[in-house]
Scaffold this active site. Structure first.
Site, PDB file in Angstrom:
ATOM      1  N   ARG A  66      -8.900   6.626  20.424  1.00  0.00           N
ATOM      2  CA  ARG A  66     -10.089   7.645  20.350  1.00  0.00           C
ATOM      3  C   ARG A  66      -9.448   8.914  21.204  1.00  0.00           C
ATOM      4  O   ARG A  66      -9.861  10.011  20.908  1.00  0.00           O
ATOM      5  CB  ARG A  66     -11.511   7.292  20.595  1.00  0.00           C
ATOM      6  N   LYS A 126      -4.808  -5.981  27.569  1.00  0.00           N
ATOM      7  CA  LYS A 126      -5.286  -7.068  26.619  1.00  0.00           C
ATOM      8  C   LYS A 126      -4.897  -8.735  27.154  1.00  0.00           C
ATOM      9  O   LYS A 126      -3.952  -8.634  27.426  1.00  0.00           O
ATOM     10  CB  LYS A 126      -4.670  -6.776  25.246  1.00  0.00           C
TER      11      LYS A 126
END
Ligand code: BES
Ligand code: MN
Ligand code: ZN
Length: 502
Positions: A357, A283
Site C-alpha cells: 500500500r 515474515k
C-alpha cells in the site's frame, strides 16, 4: 503458432488431433452423430465407458478409425447451460495440457459445441479457444530449462473449425485477438514466476524497456535519486532496506496528454515487490519463497499495456509499476518510522510488511501528476483476501459505482471473477496514528477492508483496486493451468482500456 479458421464439418479437417468439446450430456444427433459414425463409433464407446462429460475439464483420448486425424480428444465443459467465458477458455487450455508429452504439431478444435454453449457466438468461441490454447501452453519449468518435458507441445498450427458458411475472416480476427490476449497473460506469468535473484527492480525495469522498444511504447524509469527529488517518500522507505535499488517504471502509449474515446486518461498501476520478506516486521519462513510473486501486479500492468497497444495502437494509456525489494537490511525502515508521501500525507509505518500500500500510494499520486483521470491498481496486497475468497475470485474495491461498473463490464468481457468489498468509514479511527496522519496497518479485524481504506486516501480521481493476494498464482496444477502465476486481471485491464478505443 499459426491459427487458421476453416468453415467445414468436423470430419473434414486433417490434423494430428481433433478436439471435440462436450457440453452437458452428449446427444448423439446431427453432426456429433455423424462424427461418431465416421470415427467408427469411438465417441459412443468413450461415452459408454463413462469418459465423456464425467467432470468439468475432464478429457478422453480416442483413436478414430475413419477420420483424417490421428487422435480425437474430448474435453468437457461441464453441465449444459453453464458454459461461460471463463469455462470456455479453460476448456481449450485443458485440451492442450492433456497433450503434455504427446507428439502433436497440428490440432483442430471443433467450435460448434462451444459456440452453442455461448449463445451461438462463434466469434467469441474462436477468441476464447485461441486464448485458452495459448494460455494452456504456459509452463513455468521452461523459464529456466527450455528443453523441459513438462511443457505442452508447441503447436505449429491451430485450426479452428467453424460452421459451413461462417464468416471465416471475422472469426480469424477474433482468434487473433484471443491469441494476443493469451500471449499478454503469458508475458505477465513468465515475468511474475521468475525468481527474486533473477528479477530485481532494475531487471524488471530492463524487461519493461525491452517490451517498450519492441512494441513502440514510451518509457520512463525513475531511479532512487529522482524519486527522492520528486518526494516519493513511501516508495523509497520500502526499498531502502535492500541492496537492490528501487525503480518506478512508467510506460505510456498514445499521444502525451490525449484522452481516449470515453474522455479518460487511464492509468494501470501494479505492485512490484520483487521480494517481500516483510522487512523488519519479518515474515515467518513458511511459504516465504512465494513472495517472489509479490511483483505480479507490476508484471500484469506491463503486459496489459503491451497487449492493449497491440490491439489498439495509439490508444492513450499509461502503466505505473513501482518496483522494490522489501528487505530487512541495515538501512531498512523500522516499525514506527514516520514518512512523508508524495501527496504530502505523513504515514506512520507501524508494520513494514504492509509495504504494498505504501509503494502504490506514491504510484497513484504520481499517475495523477502525469494527468491520469482514472486509476485501477492490481496488487498482491493481502493474505486476507485469499482466506476470504480463495484463489478463483479476486477481491476488488472502488470509490464510485460509476467507475466500478466500467471495471465490472470489462471483467465480464474478459471472463474473470471479482467481488466488490466495501470501504467502511467507521473503521477510520483504527487507522489513526499518534504521530502522523495515518498508520499503514491497523488492528487485524477487518484488515482487508482497511487495506482498501488506506489506498483510498491517495487519489482524487476515480479509483479501483484489485487485490490478487489470493488469485495471482496457483499452488497446485489444474487441468487448465500449471502451478504459479496465472495471469489473472490481465484480460480485465485490457478490456477496460479497450472500452476507450476510438
Ligand atoms: N505480499 C503480502 C500479501 C500476501 C501474502 C500475498 C501471502 C499473497 C500471499 C503483503 O505485503 C503483506 O504482507 N500483507 C500483510 C498485511 C498486514 C501486515 C497488514 C498481510 O496480509 O498479512
Ligand atoms: Mn508484505
Ligand atoms: Zn507484499
Amino acid at each position: 503458432m499459426q491459427i487458421r479458421v476453416v468453415a467445414a464439418r468436423p470430419w473434414e479437417v486433417s490434423a494430428d488431433l481433433l478436439v471435440v468439446p462436450v457440453v452437458g450430456e452428449p446427444a448423439f444427433a446431427g453432426e456429433l452423430d455423424e462424427l461418431d459414425r465416421r470415427a467408427g463409433g469411438e465417441l459412443r464407446a468413450l461415452h459408454a465407458f463413462g469418459e465423456l462429460g464425467a467432470k468439468t475439464f475432464g478429457t478422453a483420448l480416442g483413436a478414430p478409425g475413419g477420420l483424417p486425424v490421428r487422435r480425437v480428444l474430448t474435453v468437457s465443459g461441464g453441465e449444459a447451460g453453464s458454459l461461460d467465458r471463463e469455462t470456455a477458455r479453460k476448456l481449450a487450455a485443458s485440451a492442450l495440457r492433456r497433450l503434455i508429452g504427446r507428439q502433436v504439431r497440428t490440432a483442430a478444435v471443433w467450435l460448434a459445441p462451444i459456440a452453442a454453449g455461448l449463445g451461438g457466438d462463434a466469434a467469441l468461441a474462436a477468441e476464447l479457444s485461441a486464448r485458452g490454447i495459448v494460455e494452456g501452453g504456459f509452463e513455468p519449468k521452461s523459464i529456466y530449462r527450455e528443453d523441459t518435458d513438462a511443457a505442452p507441445p508447441a503447436l505449429d498450427e491451430l485450426i479452428l473449425i467453424a460452421a459451413p458458411g461462417a464468416d471465416a475472416a471475422a472469426l480469424a480476427a477474433a482468434a487473433n485477438r484471443g491469441q494476443i490476449l493469451g500471449e499478454g497473460a503469458n508475458l505477465a506469468r513468465r515475468l511474475a514466476n521468475r525468481a527474486a535473484n533473477d528479477v530485481t527492480p532494475v531487471v524488471l525495469a530492463d524487461e519493461a524497456r525491452a517490451v517498450a522498444e519492441r512494441y513502440g511504447l514510451a518509457i520512463d524509469v525513475i531511479d532512487e535519486r529522482r524519486a527522492a527529488e520528486l518526494g516519493m517518500g513511501l516508495f523509497l522507505a520500502v526499498g531502502q532496506g535492500s541492496d537492490n535499488p528501487p525503480r518506478m517504471i512508467v510506460l505510456r502509449s498514445g499521444e502525451e496528454g490525449a484522452r481516449d474515446s470515453l474522455g479518460r486518461r487511464l492509468a494501470l498501476i501494479g505492485k512490484g515487490v520483487c521480494f517481500d520478506s516483510g522487512g523488519i516486521s519479518i515474515k515467518p519462513a513458511d511459504r516465504m519463497e512465494e513472495m517472489k510473486m509479490d511483483k505480479t501486479g507490476a508484471c500484469t500492468v506491463i503486459a496489459a499495456i503491451v497487449t492493449a497497444s497491440r490491439l489498439a495502437p495509439g490508444l492513450p494509456l499509461m502503466a505505473v509499476a513501482p518496483a522494490v525489494e522489501n528487505m530487512p537490511g541495515g538501512h531498512a525502515t523500522r516499525p514506527g518510522d514516520v514518512v512523508k508521501a508524495l501527496n504530502g500525507t505523513f504515514v506512520d509505518i507501524t508494520n513494514t510488511d504492509a509495504e504494498g500500500r505504501l509503494i502504490l500510494a506514491d504510484a497513484m499520486t504520481y499517475a495523477e501528476h502525469l494527468g491520469a483521470t482514472h486509476l485501477v491498481d492490481v496488487a498482491t496486497l493481502t493474505g486476507a483476501v485469499g482466506r476470504a475468497f480463495g484463489n478463483m475470485v479476486t477481491g476488488a474495491f472502488a470509490d464510485s459505482d460509476g467507475w466500478w461498473n466500467q471495471v465490472a463490464t470489462a471483467a465480464e468481457r474478459a471472463g474473470e471473477r471479482y467481488w466488490r468489498i466495501p470501504l467502511v468509514e467507521d473503521y477510520q479511527p483504527d487507522m489513526e496514528s499518534w504521530y502522523a496522519d495515518v498508520q499503514n496497518s491497523g488492528s487485524a479485524e477487518g484488515s482487508l477492508v482497511k487495506s482498501g481504506m488506506f489506498l483510498d486516501k491517495f487519489h482524487t480521481v476515480p479509483w479501483a483496486h484489485l487485490d490478487i493476494g489470493g488469485t495471482a498464482y496457483y499452488r497446485k496444477a489444474y487441468p487448465f493451468a500449471s502451478r504459479g502465476a496465472c495471469g489473472v486481471t490481465h484480460a480485465t485491464l485490457v478490456e477496460l482500456a479497450l472500452a476507450g478505443q476510438g
